[in-house]
Design a protein around this motif. Structure first.
Motif, short mmCIF file in Angstrom:
data_model
loop_
_atom_site.label_atom_id
_atom_site.label_comp_id
_atom_site.label_asym_id
_atom_site.label_seq_id
_atom_site.Cartn_x
_atom_site.Cartn_y
_atom_site.Cartn_z
N ASP A 2 -3.89 -3.26 64.35
CA ASP A 2 -2.55 -3.16 63.77
C ASP A 2 -1.66 -2.29 64.65
OD1 ASP A 2 -3.19 -0.50 63.18
OD2 ASP A 2 -3.61 -0.92 61.09
N ALA A 3 -0.42 -2.11 64.21
CA ALA A 3 0.59 -1.42 65.02
C ALA A 3 0.17 0.00 65.38
CB ALA A 3 1.92 -1.41 64.27
N ARG A 4 -0.64 0.65 64.55
CA ARG A 4 -1.07 2.02 64.84
C ARG A 4 -1.98 2.09 66.07
NH1 ARG A 4 -4.00 3.43 59.70
NH2 ARG A 4 -4.19 1.18 59.70
N ASP A 5 -2.69 1.02 66.37
CA ASP A 5 -3.64 0.99 67.48
C ASP A 5 -3.02 0.57 68.81
OD1 ASP A 5 -5.70 1.54 65.62
OD2 ASP A 5 -5.80 -0.60 65.13
N VAL A 6 -1.80 0.05 68.77
CA VAL A 6 -1.20 -0.56 69.96
C VAL A 6 -1.00 0.44 71.09
CG1 VAL A 6 0.90 -1.68 70.81
CG2 VAL A 6 -0.14 -2.44 68.68
N VAL A 21 -0.55 -8.64 77.62
CA VAL A 21 0.68 -8.19 76.99
C VAL A 21 0.40 -8.04 75.51
CG1 VAL A 21 3.07 -8.80 76.47
CG2 VAL A 21 2.10 -9.38 78.69
N LEU A 22 0.75 -6.88 74.96
CA LEU A 22 0.58 -6.65 73.53
C LEU A 22 1.80 -7.19 72.79
CD1 LEU A 22 -0.78 -3.12 74.04
CD2 LEU A 22 -1.96 -4.86 72.74
N THR A 23 1.53 -7.97 71.75
CA THR A 23 2.61 -8.59 71.00
C THR A 23 2.22 -8.71 69.53
OG1 THR A 23 4.04 -10.54 70.90
CG2 THR A 23 1.77 -10.91 71.53
N PRO A 24 3.17 -8.59 68.61
CA PRO A 24 2.83 -8.77 67.20
C PRO A 24 2.37 -10.21 66.94
CG PRO A 24 5.09 -7.95 67.43
CD PRO A 24 4.57 -8.26 68.80
N ALA A 25 1.37 -10.36 66.10
CA ALA A 25 0.91 -11.71 65.75
C ALA A 25 2.02 -12.48 65.05
CB ALA A 25 -0.33 -11.63 64.87
N ASP A 26 2.80 -11.78 64.24
CA ASP A 26 3.97 -12.35 63.57
C ASP A 26 5.18 -11.56 64.05
OD1 ASP A 26 5.99 -13.28 61.95
OD2 ASP A 26 5.03 -12.71 60.06
N PRO A 27 6.01 -12.14 64.91
CA PRO A 27 7.15 -11.40 65.47
C PRO A 27 8.10 -10.83 64.41
CG PRO A 27 6.86 -13.47 66.63
CD PRO A 27 5.92 -13.49 65.46
N ARG A 28 8.09 -11.39 63.23
CA ARG A 28 8.96 -10.88 62.16
C ARG A 28 8.35 -9.68 61.44
NH1 ARG A 28 9.17 -16.20 59.03
NH2 ARG A 28 7.16 -16.22 60.03
N ASN A 29 7.07 -9.34 61.75
CA ASN A 29 6.40 -8.24 61.10
C ASN A 29 5.71 -7.35 62.14
OD1 ASN A 29 5.14 -6.53 59.32
ND2 ASN A 29 3.58 -7.99 58.69
N PRO A 30 6.48 -6.52 62.86
CA PRO A 30 5.87 -5.68 63.89
C PRO A 30 4.95 -4.59 63.35
CG PRO A 30 8.21 -5.20 63.68
CD PRO A 30 7.92 -6.39 62.81
N ALA A 31 4.98 -4.34 62.05
CA ALA A 31 4.08 -3.34 61.46
C ALA A 31 2.73 -3.96 61.10
CB ALA A 31 4.72 -2.74 60.21
N GLY A 32 2.60 -5.27 61.25
CA GLY A 32 1.36 -5.96 60.91
C GLY A 32 0.39 -6.03 62.07
N ASP A 33 -0.39 -7.09 62.10
CA ASP A 33 -1.40 -7.28 63.14
C ASP A 33 -0.76 -7.56 64.49
OD1 ASP A 33 -3.47 -6.93 61.37
OD2 ASP A 33 -3.69 -9.07 60.96
N TRP A 34 -1.46 -7.09 65.53
CA TRP A 34 -1.03 -7.31 66.91
C TRP A 34 -2.15 -8.01 67.66
CZ3 TRP A 34 3.19 -5.02 69.90
CH2 TRP A 34 4.19 -4.49 69.09
#
Length: 70
Positions: A2-6, A21-34
């Motif tokens: 998740d975003a805390r580990d990035v 490249v690190l990127t959010p799995a869901d670009p609309r939810n950057p606090a979610g899974d990466w």
């Protein structure tokens, strides 16, 4: 991951020279899974990157001095 580990993963990737490249799995939810993607083909390489970071962290240093006691 998740975003805390990035941030920690990003630092480790740079320290060990790992691509990705690190990127959010869901670009609309950057606090979610990466995830980690290959910049060349956008393939998900998260598991391989996590494994490589873990393996690099377990390796012993390769530089140093050996002092023989006589």
């Amino acid at each position: 991951m998740d975003a805390r580990d990035v941030s920690a993963l990003h630092d480790s990737m740079r320290r060990y020279g790992l691509p990705g490249v690190l990127t959010p799995a869901d670009p609309r939810n950057p606090a979610g899974d990466w995830r980690v993607v290959d910049p060349a083909d956008q393939r998900d390489i998260t598991e391989a990157t996590l494994d490589a970071v873990a393996a690099a962290g377990r390796q012993q240093p390769t530089r140093g001095f050996v002092i023989a006691r006589g």
